[in-house]
Design a protein around this motif. Structure first.
Motif, mmCIF file in Angstrom:
data_model
loop_
_atom_site.group_PDB
_atom_site.id
_atom_site.type_symbol
_atom_site.label_atom_id
_atom_site.label_comp_id
_atom_site.label_asym_id
_atom_site.label_seq_id
_atom_site.Cartn_x
_atom_site.Cartn_y
_atom_site.Cartn_z
ATOM 1 N N ARG A 44 0.844 -1.200 0.000
ATOM 2 C CA ARG A 44 0.000 0.000 0.000
ATOM 3 C C ARG A 44 0.872 1.240 0.000
ATOM 4 N N GLU A 45 0.370 2.273 -0.673
ATOM 5 C CA GLU A 45 1.084 3.544 -0.782
ATOM 6 C C GLU A 45 1.459 4.062 0.613
ATOM 7 N N GLY A 46 2.713 4.491 0.749
ATOM 8 C CA GLY A 46 3.165 5.073 2.010
ATOM 9 C C GLY A 46 3.774 4.079 2.981
ATOM 10 N N GLN A 47 3.487 2.804 2.769
ATOM 11 C CA GLN A 47 4.068 1.791 3.653
ATOM 12 C C GLN A 47 5.546 1.597 3.324
ATOM 13 N N PRO A 48 6.328 1.074 4.286
ATOM 14 C CA PRO A 48 7.750 0.827 4.008
ATOM 15 C C PRO A 48 7.918 -0.126 2.815
ATOM 16 N N ALA A 49 8.795 0.256 1.906
ATOM 17 C CA ALA A 49 9.074 -0.588 0.734
ATOM 18 C C ALA A 49 10.273 -1.461 1.077
ATOM 19 N N GLY A 80 5.880 -12.863 -15.232
ATOM 20 C CA GLY A 80 7.118 -12.554 -15.951
ATOM 21 C C GLY A 80 7.633 -11.157 -15.653
ATOM 22 N N ASP A 81 6.755 -10.298 -15.099
ATOM 23 C CA ASP A 81 7.172 -8.917 -14.824
ATOM 24 C C ASP A 81 7.789 -8.801 -13.434
ATOM 25 N N VAL A 82 8.573 -7.734 -13.266
ATOM 26 C CA VAL A 82 9.124 -7.389 -11.958
ATOM 27 C C VAL A 82 8.321 -6.218 -11.418
ATOM 28 N N LEU A 83 7.961 -6.290 -10.153
ATOM 29 C CA LEU A 83 7.097 -5.271 -9.550
ATOM 30 C C LEU A 83 7.795 -4.634 -8.347
ATOM 31 N N GLY A 84 7.927 -3.325 -8.387
ATOM 32 C CA GLY A 84 8.406 -2.576 -7.219
ATOM 33 C C GLY A 84 9.871 -2.188 -7.309
ATOM 34 N N TRP A 85 10.109 -0.872 -7.251
ATOM 35 C CA TRP A 85 11.497 -0.387 -7.217
ATOM 36 C C TRP A 85 11.718 0.569 -6.052
ATOM 37 N N SER A 86 10.696 0.859 -5.286
ATOM 38 C CA SER A 86 10.832 1.841 -4.200
ATOM 39 C C SER A 86 11.756 1.348 -3.087
ATOM 40 N N TRP A 87 11.965 0.036 -3.016
ATOM 41 C CA TRP A 87 12.850 -0.528 -1.983
ATOM 42 C C TRP A 87 14.298 -0.081 -2.187
ATOM 43 N N LEU A 88 14.624 0.392 -3.411
ATOM 44 C CA LEU A 88 16.011 0.690 -3.759
ATOM 45 C C LEU A 88 16.365 2.165 -3.537
ATOM 46 N N PHE A 89 15.353 2.994 -3.342
ATOM 47 C CA PHE A 89 15.603 4.437 -3.274
ATOM 48 C C PHE A 89 14.961 5.033 -2.020
ATOM 49 N N PRO A 90 15.709 5.894 -1.323
ATOM 50 C CA PRO A 90 15.092 6.577 -0.179
ATOM 51 C C PRO A 90 13.852 7.336 -0.643
ATOM 52 N N PRO A 91 12.833 7.472 0.119
ATOM 53 C CA PRO A 91 12.732 7.112 1.547
ATOM 54 C C PRO A 91 12.267 5.678 1.774
ATOM 55 N N TYR A 92 12.382 4.817 0.762
ATOM 56 C CA TYR A 92 12.006 3.398 0.890
ATOM 57 C C TYR A 92 10.542 3.236 1.311
ATOM 58 N N TRP A 94 6.483 2.856 -0.497
ATOM 59 C CA TRP A 94 5.769 2.599 -1.746
ATOM 60 C C TRP A 94 5.065 3.857 -2.233
ATOM 61 N N HIS A 95 5.125 4.066 -3.554
ATOM 62 C CA HIS A 95 4.469 5.243 -4.139
ATOM 63 C C HIS A 95 3.051 4.938 -4.600
ATOM 64 N N PHE A 96 2.722 3.660 -4.709
ATOM 65 C CA PHE A 96 1.399 3.252 -5.203
ATOM 66 C C PHE A 96 0.890 2.060 -4.402
ATOM 67 N N ASP A 97 -0.371 1.720 -4.644
ATOM 68 C CA ASP A 97 -0.917 0.462 -4.136
ATOM 69 C C ASP A 97 -0.710 -0.605 -5.207
ATOM 70 N N ALA A 98 -0.562 -1.840 -4.767
ATOM 71 C CA ALA A 98 -0.522 -2.967 -5.709
ATOM 72 C C ALA A 98 -1.483 -4.026 -5.196
ATOM 73 N N ARG A 99 -2.467 -4.367 -6.043
ATOM 74 C CA ARG A 99 -3.542 -5.283 -5.627
ATOM 75 C C ARG A 99 -3.619 -6.464 -6.581
ATOM 76 N N GLY A 111 14.202 -6.594 0.226
ATOM 77 C CA GLY A 111 14.921 -5.384 -0.150
ATOM 78 C C GLY A 111 15.878 -4.907 0.923
ATOM 79 N N VAL A 112 15.508 -5.064 2.191
ATOM 80 C CA VAL A 112 16.381 -4.619 3.284
ATOM 81 C C VAL A 112 17.675 -5.437 3.261
ATOM 82 N N CYS A 113 17.481 -6.740 3.106
ATOM 83 C CA CYS A 113 18.627 -7.648 3.008
ATOM 84 C C CYS A 113 19.504 -7.271 1.802
ATOM 85 N N LEU A 114 18.851 -7.008 0.672
ATOM 86 C CA LEU A 114 19.611 -6.707 -0.552
ATOM 87 C C LEU A 114 20.315 -5.356 -0.471
ATOM 88 N N ARG A 115 19.668 -4.384 0.167
ATOM 89 C CA ARG A 115 20.327 -3.066 0.315
ATOM 90 C C ARG A 115 21.643 -3.211 1.072
#
Lengths: 155, 290
Positions: A44-49, A80-92, A94-99, A111-115
């Motif tokens: 959900r938008e605004g939650q930690p990515a 086949g698609d990749v979803l979500g890139w907000s985990w890689l950029f501050p402020p970490y 989500w900019h949108f909802d995904a349902r 993402g935390v582990c990968l960062r």
């Protein structure tokens, strides 16, 4: 599913194509299998990515919410698609909802582990940054076309 | 159609589609199909039967008393008894055509222009990318490809519309989706809450479409910006630009390369097009004014 299996599947995915084996192995160590029922939110938008997804089955809608208009679908993401890139950029966040529009099965990559791993291994960080930059460019290009409203009647 | 228009159409007498390209032939409207809020299909009966057409060609349709407009043929080339045109009502002539009813008459000149080079694709995959009303000129090519399915490799249709209500030929799309020998993907730029299909621009469908880029013919039609992005997406997948063909729309008036209204650099879209190898028109796509 074993780490080896994750590694094999990720290595064959177009998004990770050409990535060094040790980097794929690193990614595989941060993967978990996830499932969402129709209507569930992946985020959900605004939650930690804190993760991104490799969709393996089903369809996800990326939405934003506007008061008086409700949820507005911006795009759909399919198997086949990749979803979500907000985990890689501050402020970490989500900019949108995904349902989930359908039953969705996906790989979730922590993402935390990968960062942390990217900080320690800049070559991995560069690889991921380069690939996600392409996702962002593609998204911007699509948004540009949507904003042009190309199919509207023009006398 | 009013009595005076009937008289006017009768005055343009001809029993068959004229071999003179400047002479219009009155054709009876057999059916009018409402496709979307602003788009409709006219099914016309040419006197003496159709002379046939090739997929991608267009006719000049004359609404008596209003004017003449270029309209792509959207019918089945395997059914030449009728002439089918799908039209968006955007100006005075097309809005008048929208009010036509069975039994009325429309003047027809044509068919004109180049066609989709479907024969070049024998033994190869074919990717058809359509945006908005751009599906109409591609429909005859699709029907031809499906009627001769064994001659081609994989067949893919990628179609983008503005909203679910703007999707053209939904019956065709349902039928084609029901076949196992064609991949059909439809997306909309703006979805309604009840839409369960894909959302996003049509060019994004190219990335995961099932075709062999090294052995594929690409046919693209839609707004020119969409064509540019669709071609770029095909090229990113590895389809050579020499294997991509596009259909352009311009202000065609005479349809025979005389008046110059549709001139684009050295080419006349009505005579040299509307279907072009992309490489021939690529230089004009980036120009702000031609």
């Amino acid at each position: 599913m074993s780490v080896e299996t994750f590694e094999k599947i990720l290595a064959e995915h177009p998004f990770f194509e050409g990535m060094r084996a040790e980097h794929v192995a690193t990614l595989a160590g941060c993967v978990s299998n996830v499932k969402f029922d129709q209507g569930d939110y992946l985020f959900r938008e605004g939650q930690p990515a804190d993760r991104f997804y490799v969709v393996r089955f089903g369809r996800v809608t990326v939405e934003t919410f506007a008061p008086t208009r409700g949820s507005i679908a911006i795009e759909t993401v399919d198997a086949g698609d990749v979803l979500g890139w907000s985990w890689l950029f501050p402020p970490y966040k989500w900019h949108f909802d995904a349902r989930a529009m359908t039953l969705v099965r996906a790989f979730a990559l922590d993402g935390v582990c990968l960062r942390g791993k990217c900080e320690r291994d800049p070559a991995l960080g560069y690889e991921l940054m380069r690939r996600f930059a392409q996702v962002i460019v593609s998204r911007l290009e699509a948004t540009q076309l949507q904003l042009l409203d190309l199919y509207v009647s023009q006398p | 159609m009013s009595a005076s228009l009937e008289e006017a159409s009768a005055a343009v007498a001809d029993a068959a589609r004229s071999p003179d390209p400047m002479r219009t032939t009155p054709c009876r409207v057999r059916r009018v199909l409402r496709e979307t809020a602003d788009t409709f299909t006219l099914v016309l009966e040419p006197p003496g039967g159709s002379l046939g057409f090739a997929p991608g060609q267009f006719d000049m349709l004359y609404a008596f008393g209003a004017g003449e407009v270029p309209i792509s043929i959207s019918g089945d080339p395997g059914v030449p008894e009728v002439l089918v045109h799908t039209i968006r009502a955007v100006g005075s002539v097309t809005r008048m055509m929208q009010r036509l009813r069975p039994g009325d008459r429309v003047g027809v000149r044509g068919p004109f222009g180049t066609s989709w080079p479907v024969d070049l694709a024998h033994g190869h995959d074919v990717v058809v990318i359509a945006g908005g009303i751009g599906l109409a000129p591609l429909r005859p090519a699709l029907l031809h490809l499906l009627a001769h399915r064994g001659l081609y490799g994989r067949l893919v249709l990628l179609y983008g519309a503005r909203t679910p209500k703007d999707i053209l030929f939904p019956r065709d799309l349902r039928e084609w989706r029901g076949r196992f020998d064609v991949a059909v993907e439809v997306t909309v730029d703006r979805a309604s809450p009840d839409w369960q299909g894909a959302v996003g621009v049509v060019t994004r469908l190219v990335d995961r479409a099932p075709f062999d880029p090294g052995s594929t013919l690409g046919l693209v039609c839609g707004p020119e910006v969409m064509i540019r992005f669709a071609v770029a997406a095909l090229e990113r997948r590895g389809v050579p630009s020499s294997e991509i063909h596009v259909s352009l729309e311009r202000n065609m008036k005479c349809a025979v390369g005389l008046c110059g209204h549709c001139q684009m650099g050295p080419v006349f879209v009505c005579r040299d097009g509307p279907v072009f190898p992309y490489e021939r028109v690529r230089p004009f796509f980036g120009l702000r004014e031609v």
